[in-house]
Design a protein around this motif. Structure first.
Motif, PDB file in Angstrom:
ATOM      1  N   GLY A 157       0.826  -1.204   0.000  1.00  0.00           N
ATOM      2  CA  GLY A 157       0.000   0.000   0.000  1.00  0.00           C
ATOM      3  C   GLY A 157       0.859   1.253   0.000  1.00  0.00           C
ATOM      4  N   GLY A 158       1.869   1.261   0.824  1.00  0.00           N
ATOM      5  CA  GLY A 158       2.767   2.405   0.880  1.00  0.00           C
ATOM      6  C   GLY A 158       3.522   2.616  -0.418  1.00  0.00           C
ATOM      7  N   LEU A 159       3.967   1.515  -1.022  1.00  0.00           N
ATOM      8  CA  LEU A 159       4.700   1.626  -2.280  1.00  0.00           C
ATOM      9  C   LEU A 159       3.822   2.160  -3.403  1.00  0.00           C
ATOM     10  CD1 LEU A 159       6.752  -1.644  -1.943  1.00  0.00           C
ATOM     11  CD2 LEU A 159       7.715   0.657  -2.220  1.00  0.00           C
ATOM     12  N   TYR A 160       2.603   1.654  -3.493  1.00  0.00           N
ATOM     13  CA  TYR A 160       1.712   2.143  -4.536  1.00  0.00           C
ATOM     14  C   TYR A 160       1.321   3.600  -4.285  1.00  0.00           C
ATOM     15  CZ  TYR A 160       1.483  -2.236  -7.035  1.00  0.00           C
ATOM     16  OH  TYR A 160       1.804  -3.328  -7.786  1.00  0.00           O
ATOM     17  N   SER A 161       1.259   3.988  -3.039  1.00  0.00           N
ATOM     18  CA  SER A 161       1.007   5.389  -2.722  1.00  0.00           C
ATOM     19  C   SER A 161       2.166   6.263  -3.214  1.00  0.00           C
ATOM     20  CB  SER A 161       0.809   5.562  -1.216  1.00  0.00           C
ATOM     21  OG  SER A 161       0.566   6.899  -0.893  1.00  0.00           O
ATOM     22  N   LEU A 162       3.380   5.784  -3.015  1.00  0.00           N
ATOM     23  CA  LEU A 162       4.559   6.527  -3.472  1.00  0.00           C
ATOM     24  C   LEU A 162       4.606   6.664  -4.993  1.00  0.00           C
ATOM     25  CD1 LEU A 162       7.276   5.057  -1.091  1.00  0.00           C
ATOM     26  CD2 LEU A 162       6.411   7.405  -1.109  1.00  0.00           C
ATOM     27  N   THR A 163       4.036   5.684  -5.686  1.00  0.00           N
ATOM     28  CA  THR A 163       4.022   5.745  -7.153  1.00  0.00           C
ATOM     29  C   THR A 163       2.756   6.422  -7.674  1.00  0.00           C
ATOM     30  OG1 THR A 163       3.027   3.543  -7.386  1.00  0.00           O
ATOM     31  CG2 THR A 163       5.443   3.669  -7.355  1.00  0.00           C
ATOM     32  N   ALA A 164       1.964   6.997  -6.774  1.00  0.00           N
ATOM     33  CA  ALA A 164       0.726   7.734  -7.090  1.00  0.00           C
ATOM     34  C   ALA A 164      -0.364   6.848  -7.684  1.00  0.00           C
ATOM     35  CB  ALA A 164       1.014   8.934  -7.996  1.00  0.00           C
ATOM     36  N   ASP A 165      -0.289   5.533  -7.425  1.00  0.00           N
ATOM     37  CA  ASP A 165      -1.373   4.624  -7.828  1.00  0.00           C
ATOM     38  C   ASP A 165      -2.242   4.419  -6.592  1.00  0.00           C
ATOM     39  OD1 ASP A 165      -3.078   2.614  -8.672  1.00  0.00           O
ATOM     40  OD2 ASP A 165      -1.498   1.448  -9.657  1.00  0.00           O
ATOM     41  N   TYR A 166      -3.086   5.409  -6.332  1.00  0.00           N
ATOM     42  CA  TYR A 166      -3.823   5.460  -5.078  1.00  0.00           C
ATOM     43  C   TYR A 166      -4.899   4.388  -4.971  1.00  0.00           C
ATOM     44  CZ  TYR A 166      -1.207   9.745  -4.784  1.00  0.00           C
ATOM     45  OH  TYR A 166      -0.175  10.654  -4.759  1.00  0.00           O
ATOM     46  N   GLU A 167      -5.474   3.984  -6.087  1.00  0.00           N
ATOM     47  CA  GLU A 167      -6.463   2.905  -6.037  1.00  0.00           C
ATOM     48  C   GLU A 167      -5.814   1.606  -5.552  1.00  0.00           C
ATOM     49  OE1 GLU A 167      -9.067   2.352  -9.397  1.00  0.00           O
ATOM     50  OE2 GLU A 167      -9.137   4.516  -9.757  1.00  0.00           O
ATOM     51  N   MET A 168      -4.638   1.294  -6.096  1.00  0.00           N
ATOM     52  CA  MET A 168      -3.924   0.082  -5.648  1.00  0.00           C
ATOM     53  C   MET A 168      -3.483   0.242  -4.197  1.00  0.00           C
ATOM     54  SD  MET A 168      -3.736  -2.456  -7.761  1.00  0.00           S
ATOM     55  CE  MET A 168      -2.274  -3.371  -7.305  1.00  0.00           C
ATOM     56  N   ALA A 169      -3.047   1.427  -3.837  1.00  0.00           N
ATOM     57  CA  ALA A 169      -2.620   1.669  -2.454  1.00  0.00           C
ATOM     58  C   ALA A 169      -3.766   1.401  -1.496  1.00  0.00           C
ATOM     59  CB  ALA A 169      -2.113   3.105  -2.291  1.00  0.00           C
ATOM     60  N   ILE A 170      -4.931   1.946  -1.813  1.00  0.00           N
ATOM     61  CA  ILE A 170      -6.105   1.740  -0.948  1.00  0.00           C
ATOM     62  C   ILE A 170      -6.482   0.274  -0.891  1.00  0.00           C
ATOM     63  CG2 ILE A 170      -8.591   2.196  -0.752  1.00  0.00           C
ATOM     64  CD1 ILE A 170      -7.918   5.066  -1.840  1.00  0.00           C
ATOM     65  N   ALA A 171      -6.422  -0.408  -2.025  1.00  0.00           N
ATOM     66  CA  ALA A 171      -6.760  -1.835  -2.059  1.00  0.00           C
ATOM     67  C   ALA A 171      -5.820  -2.640  -1.162  1.00  0.00           C
ATOM     68  CB  ALA A 171      -6.722  -2.359  -3.491  1.00  0.00           C
ATOM     69  N   TRP A 172      -4.505  -2.355  -1.251  1.00  0.00           N
ATOM     70  CA  TRP A 172      -3.552  -3.094  -0.426  1.00  0.00           C
ATOM     71  C   TRP A 172      -3.687  -2.736   1.048  1.00  0.00           C
ATOM     72  CZ3 TRP A 172      -2.038  -7.470  -1.752  1.00  0.00           C
ATOM     73  CH2 TRP A 172      -1.693  -7.781  -3.061  1.00  0.00           C
ATOM     74  N   TYR A 173      -3.885  -1.458   1.349  1.00  0.00           N
ATOM     75  CA  TYR A 173      -4.090  -1.072   2.745  1.00  0.00           C
ATOM     76  C   TYR A 173      -5.339  -1.741   3.312  1.00  0.00           C
ATOM     77  CZ  TYR A 173      -0.586   2.720   2.802  1.00  0.00           C
ATOM     78  OH  TYR A 173       0.569   3.456   2.792  1.00  0.00           O
ATOM     79  N   THR A 174      -6.410  -1.732   2.555  1.00  0.00           N
ATOM     80  CA  THR A 174      -7.667  -2.345   3.005  1.00  0.00           C
ATOM     81  C   THR A 174      -7.476  -3.834   3.260  1.00  0.00           C
ATOM     82  OG1 THR A 174      -8.935  -0.688   1.771  1.00  0.00           O
ATOM     83  CG2 THR A 174     -10.093  -2.714   2.398  1.00  0.00           C
ATOM     84  N   SER A 175      -6.808  -4.499   2.342  1.00  0.00           N
ATOM     85  CA  SER A 175      -6.543  -5.939   2.489  1.00  0.00           C
ATOM     86  C   SER A 175      -5.667  -6.209   3.704  1.00  0.00           C
ATOM     87  CB  SER A 175      -5.886  -6.466   1.211  1.00  0.00           C
ATOM     88  OG  SER A 175      -5.625  -7.825   1.312  1.00  0.00           O
ATOM     89  N   GLY A 176      -4.619  -5.414   3.874  1.00  0.00           N
ATOM     90  CA  GLY A 176      -3.720  -5.596   5.015  1.00  0.00           C
ATOM     91  C   GLY A 176      -4.391  -5.367   6.348  1.00  0.00           C
ATOM     92  N   ILE A 177      -5.228  -4.325   6.408  1.00  0.00           N
ATOM     93  CA  ILE A 177      -5.958  -4.048   7.638  1.00  0.00           C
ATOM     94  C   ILE A 177      -6.918  -5.190   7.956  1.00  0.00           C
ATOM     95  CG2 ILE A 177      -7.702  -2.528   8.673  1.00  0.00           C
ATOM     96  CD1 ILE A 177      -6.290  -0.198   7.137  1.00  0.00           C
ATOM     97  N   ALA A 178      -7.617  -5.667   6.927  1.00  0.00           N
ATOM     98  CA  ALA A 178      -8.582  -6.759   7.132  1.00  0.00           C
ATOM     99  C   ALA A 178      -7.871  -8.010   7.637  1.00  0.00           C
ATOM    100  CB  ALA A 178      -9.331  -7.043   5.844  1.00  0.00           C
ATOM    101  N   LEU A 179      -6.751  -8.358   7.023  1.00  0.00           N
ATOM    102  CA  LEU A 179      -6.027  -9.559   7.442  1.00  0.00           C
ATOM    103  C   LEU A 179      -5.451  -9.390   8.849  1.00  0.00           C
ATOM    104  CD1 LEU A 179      -4.962 -12.373   6.842  1.00  0.00           C
ATOM    105  CD2 LEU A 179      -3.005 -11.307   5.681  1.00  0.00           C
ATOM    106  N   ALA A 180      -4.899  -8.212   9.141  1.00  0.00           N
ATOM    107  CA  ALA A 180      -4.369  -7.966  10.482  1.00  0.00           C
ATOM    108  C   ALA A 180      -5.471  -8.053  11.530  1.00  0.00           C
ATOM    109  CB  ALA A 180      -3.682  -6.605  10.528  1.00  0.00           C
ATOM    110  N   THR A 181      -6.642  -7.507  11.219  1.00  0.00           N
ATOM    111  CA  THR A 181      -7.773  -7.544  12.148  1.00  0.00           C
ATOM    112  C   THR A 181      -8.260  -8.980  12.342  1.00  0.00           C
ATOM    113  OG1 THR A 181      -8.419  -5.324  11.469  1.00  0.00           O
ATOM    114  CG2 THR A 181     -10.098  -6.669  12.569  1.00  0.00           C
ATOM    115  N   GLU A 182      -8.376  -9.694  11.229  1.00  0.00           N
ATOM    116  CA  GLU A 182      -8.845 -11.080  11.268  1.00  0.00           C
ATOM    117  C   GLU A 182      -7.922 -11.988  12.061  1.00  0.00           C
ATOM    118  OE1 GLU A 182      -8.787 -14.565   7.959  1.00  0.00           O
ATOM    119  OE2 GLU A 182      -9.860 -12.744   7.380  1.00  0.00           O
ATOM    120  N   SER A 183      -6.617 -11.752  11.914  1.00  0.00           N
ATOM    121  CA  SER A 183      -5.653 -12.632  12.582  1.00  0.00           C
ATOM    122  C   SER A 183      -5.282 -12.140  13.983  1.00  0.00           C
ATOM    123  CB  SER A 183      -4.400 -12.778  11.720  1.00  0.00           C
ATOM    124  OG  SER A 183      -3.741 -11.545  11.561  1.00  0.00           O
ATOM    125  N   GLY A 184      -5.881 -11.043  14.395  1.00  0.00           N
ATOM    126  CA  GLY A 184      -5.655 -10.562  15.758  1.00  0.00           C
ATOM    127  C   GLY A 184      -4.447  -9.683  15.880  1.00  0.00           C
TER     128      GLY A 184
END
Length: 184
Positions: A157-184
């Motif tokens: 997410g951070g890398l895609y944000s740095l490359t100004a691909d904000y849709e991909m950044a949001i997708a990766w951040y959302t996925s990472g947050i969901a997995l982190a939340t799910e796994s505790g």
């Protein structure tokens, strides 16, 4: 060390190191030097960590213990990275991964790819950073290490944000947050 009393850990490990060196126990010497590298890293004494980790890696290579060499090289790469020596960190992480090329996938290898990606990011090589983080994420999923997988997704997410691909950044951040939340 586990109690975060790094100075006491260093004193104990320096004493142990003297004993292991006296009896020429190379494995324990390499392990103790690497522990000293970790403790000095925790105290931001990067130059000391570089010396300890370098010595540990050299001994581990000499006794043909690729697992110990990779651990020491991982700490060495971290020491280089936090001291701003990003190209040296990349080379060291790649050396650590090369030493484990015949090993099965593991959380340690996934973590090394994540560290490699972070070093590439610091160099501004976003394509290589993305490739390393994707490898880290895939390996982490394969070895059931959800925290490492979520970390790689957040790094993507951070890398895609740095490359100004904000849709991909949001997708990766959302996925990472969901997995982190799910796994505790």
């Amino acid at each position: 060390f586990q109690a975060n009393d790094y100075e006491a850990a260093i004193v104990a490990w320096e004493s142990a190191l003297t004993g292991f060196q006296a009896v020429e126990n190379q494995t324990q010497t390499a392990l103790t030097l690497n522990a000293l590298a970790a403790a000095t890293l925790s105290l931001s004494r990067h130059s000391e960590a570089i010396v300890y980790a370098s010595e540990s890696a050299a001994i581990a290579a000499a006794i043909e213990r690729s697992d110990l060499a990779a651990q020491a090289l991982g700490n060495l790469g971290i020491a280089y990275q936090v001291s701003g020596q990003f190209a040296q960190a990349v080379a060291t992480y790649e050396q650590a991964l090369d030493s484990l090329r015949d090993q099965p996938e593991s959380a340690a290898i996934a973590q090394l790819y994540g560290l490699l990606g972070n070093a590439y990011e610091a160099l501004g090589d976003y394509d290589s950073a993305i490739a390393a983080q994707e490898t880290s994420m895939t390996m982490a999923a394969n070895v059931n290490a959800p925290s490492l997988q979520a970390t790689a997704q957040m790094n993507l997410g951070g890398l895609y944000s740095l490359t100004a691909d904000y849709e991909m950044a949001i997708a990766w951040y959302t996925s990472g947050i969901a997995l982190a939340t799910e796994s505790g």
